[in-house]
Design a protein around this motif. Structure first.
Motif, PDB file in Angstrom:
ATOM      1  N   ALA A 295      54.836  32.010  16.608  1.00 35.78           N
ATOM      2  CA  ALA A 295      55.289  33.369  15.807  1.00 35.78           C
ATOM      3  C   ALA A 295      55.359  33.591  14.545  1.00 35.78           C
ATOM      4  O   ALA A 295      55.191  32.652  13.710  1.00 35.78           O
ATOM      5  CB  ALA A 295      56.873  33.460  16.293  1.00 35.78           C
ATOM      6  N   GLY A 296      54.944  34.730  14.096  1.00 37.67           N
ATOM      7  CA  GLY A 296      54.955  35.292  12.686  1.00 37.67           C
ATOM      8  C   GLY A 296      53.855  35.395  12.167  1.00 37.67           C
ATOM      9  O   GLY A 296      53.804  35.747  10.925  1.00 37.67           O
ATOM     10  N   LEU A 297      52.496  35.202  12.841  1.00 38.01           N
ATOM     11  CA  LEU A 297      51.422  35.186  12.294  1.00 38.01           C
ATOM     12  C   LEU A 297      50.509  36.516  12.909  1.00 38.01           C
ATOM     13  O   LEU A 297      50.591  36.630  13.993  1.00 38.01           O
ATOM     14  CB  LEU A 297      50.319  33.900  12.848  1.00 38.01           C
ATOM     15  N   THR A 298      49.920  37.395  12.089  1.00 41.65           N
ATOM     16  CA  THR A 298      49.340  38.412  12.469  1.00 41.65           C
ATOM     17  C   THR A 298      47.819  38.009  12.725  1.00 41.65           C
ATOM     18  O   THR A 298      47.278  36.964  12.459  1.00 41.65           O
ATOM     19  CB  THR A 298      49.381  39.492  11.292  1.00 41.65           C
TER      20      THR A 298
ATOM     21  N   ILE B 217      52.034  26.836   8.082  1.00 42.68           N
ATOM     22  CA  ILE B 217      52.045  27.078   9.459  1.00 42.68           C
ATOM     23  C   ILE B 217      51.764  25.842  10.172  1.00 42.68           C
ATOM     24  O   ILE B 217      52.248  25.196  10.969  1.00 42.68           O
ATOM     25  CB  ILE B 217      51.968  28.204   9.973  1.00 42.68           C
ATOM     26  N   CYS B 218      50.436  25.666  10.128  1.00 43.44           N
ATOM     27  CA  CYS B 218      49.297  24.721  11.133  1.00 43.44           C
ATOM     28  C   CYS B 218      49.527  23.344  10.715  1.00 43.44           C
ATOM     29  O   CYS B 218      49.336  22.348  11.538  1.00 43.44           O
ATOM     30  CB  CYS B 218      47.979  25.215  11.033  1.00 43.44           C
ATOM     31  N   ALA B 219      49.390  22.870   9.290  1.00 43.21           N
ATOM     32  CA  ALA B 219      49.719  21.649   8.914  1.00 43.21           C
ATOM     33  C   ALA B 219      50.534  20.632   9.658  1.00 43.21           C
ATOM     34  O   ALA B 219      50.335  19.500   9.671  1.00 43.21           O
ATOM     35  CB  ALA B 219      49.282  21.634   7.320  1.00 43.21           C
TER      36      ALA B 219
ATOM     37  N   GLN C 275      42.684  32.818  18.019  1.00 38.99           N
ATOM     38  CA  GLN C 275      43.678  34.146  17.960  1.00 38.99           C
ATOM     39  C   GLN C 275      44.489  33.914  19.241  1.00 38.99           C
ATOM     40  O   GLN C 275      45.763  34.090  19.237  1.00 38.99           O
ATOM     41  CB  GLN C 275      42.972  35.333  18.167  1.00 38.99           C
ATOM     42  N   LEU C 276      43.845  33.575  20.439  1.00 40.58           N
ATOM     43  CA  LEU C 276      44.509  33.579  21.775  1.00 40.58           C
ATOM     44  C   LEU C 276      45.504  32.210  21.928  1.00 40.58           C
ATOM     45  O   LEU C 276      46.610  32.169  22.268  1.00 40.58           O
ATOM     46  CB  LEU C 276      43.590  33.306  22.894  1.00 40.58           C
ATOM     47  N   ALA C 277      45.372  31.088  20.942  1.00 38.42           N
ATOM     48  CA  ALA C 277      46.140  30.078  20.902  1.00 38.42           C
ATOM     49  C   ALA C 277      47.292  30.282  20.138  1.00 38.42           C
ATOM     50  O   ALA C 277      48.598  29.903  20.548  1.00 38.42           O
ATOM     51  CB  ALA C 277      45.333  28.881  20.240  1.00 38.42           C
ATOM     52  N   VAL C 278      47.104  31.124  19.214  1.00 40.38           N
ATOM     53  CA  VAL C 278      48.327  31.405  18.456  1.00 40.38           C
ATOM     54  C   VAL C 278      49.307  32.350  19.165  1.00 40.38           C
ATOM     55  O   VAL C 278      50.482  32.326  19.177  1.00 40.38           O
ATOM     56  CB  VAL C 278      47.929  31.926  17.004  1.00 40.38           C
ATOM     57  N   GLN C 279      48.472  33.486  19.898  1.00 40.02           N
ATOM     58  CA  GLN C 279      49.310  34.166  20.630  1.00 40.02           C
ATOM     59  C   GLN C 279      50.000  33.730  21.914  1.00 40.02           C
ATOM     60  O   GLN C 279      51.286  34.032  22.187  1.00 40.02           O
ATOM     61  CB  GLN C 279      48.548  35.351  21.027  1.00 40.02           C
TER      62      GLN C 279
END
Length: 143
Positions: free
Chosen positions: A119-122, A63-65, A98-102
């Motif tokens: 999207a899609g990461l818990t 996802i991140c790379a 966490q906040l960056a992803v959300q």
């Protein structure tokens, strides 16, 4: 007199911005600038990763790379390196990831533009990804 101070301040600000841009990427010369997508920092990868970090590496790579580069080294023109003192735990705690992803992140440290929500990461996925990033950071002297 006031106009002279405003002009001097504007010139000083312009010089500071030019100096920052020159030193941030090593050179103002386009021939020596890293290619788009090239890593922005060198990263020492630990020989072994904890089980959580191994899981996090899988998520990071998937996802991140695409933006943050292989081993969180950043990608020129795409996204910043997470193995960088700006992202040390005392400046960007684990919850900030966490906040960056959300929510996404408005550009503020780097000239790559805003980061959209992912999207899609818990929460558990992000915990593992952060474990991976933190282990990379420690291996590179960022505590």
């Amino acid at each position: 007199m006031k106009t002279r101070y405003i002009l001097a301040g504007t010139l000083a600000l312009g010089a500071a911005i030019a100096a920052y841009q020159f030193t941030s990427f090593g050179s103002a010369d386009a021939q020596t600038a890293p290619a788009v997508g090239a890593p922005l920092v060198q990263v020492i990868v630990p020989e072994t990763l904890s089980p959580d970090a191994q899981i996090g590496k899988t998520g990071f790579d998937a996802i991140c790379a695409a933006c943050h580069g292989q081993n969180a080294a950043g990608r020129n023109g795409k996204g910043p390196p997470l193995v960088h003192k700006i992202y040390e735990p005392s400046h960007h705690g684990d919850e900030s990831f966490q906040l960056a992803v959300q929510r996404g992140v408005r550009a503020h440290h780097w000239p790559f533009g805003n980061m959209p929500p992912v999207a899609g990461l818990t929460r558990a996925d992000v915990v593992a990804i952060v474990a991976y990033v933190r282990e990379l950071q420690r291996a590179n002297g960022i505590n």
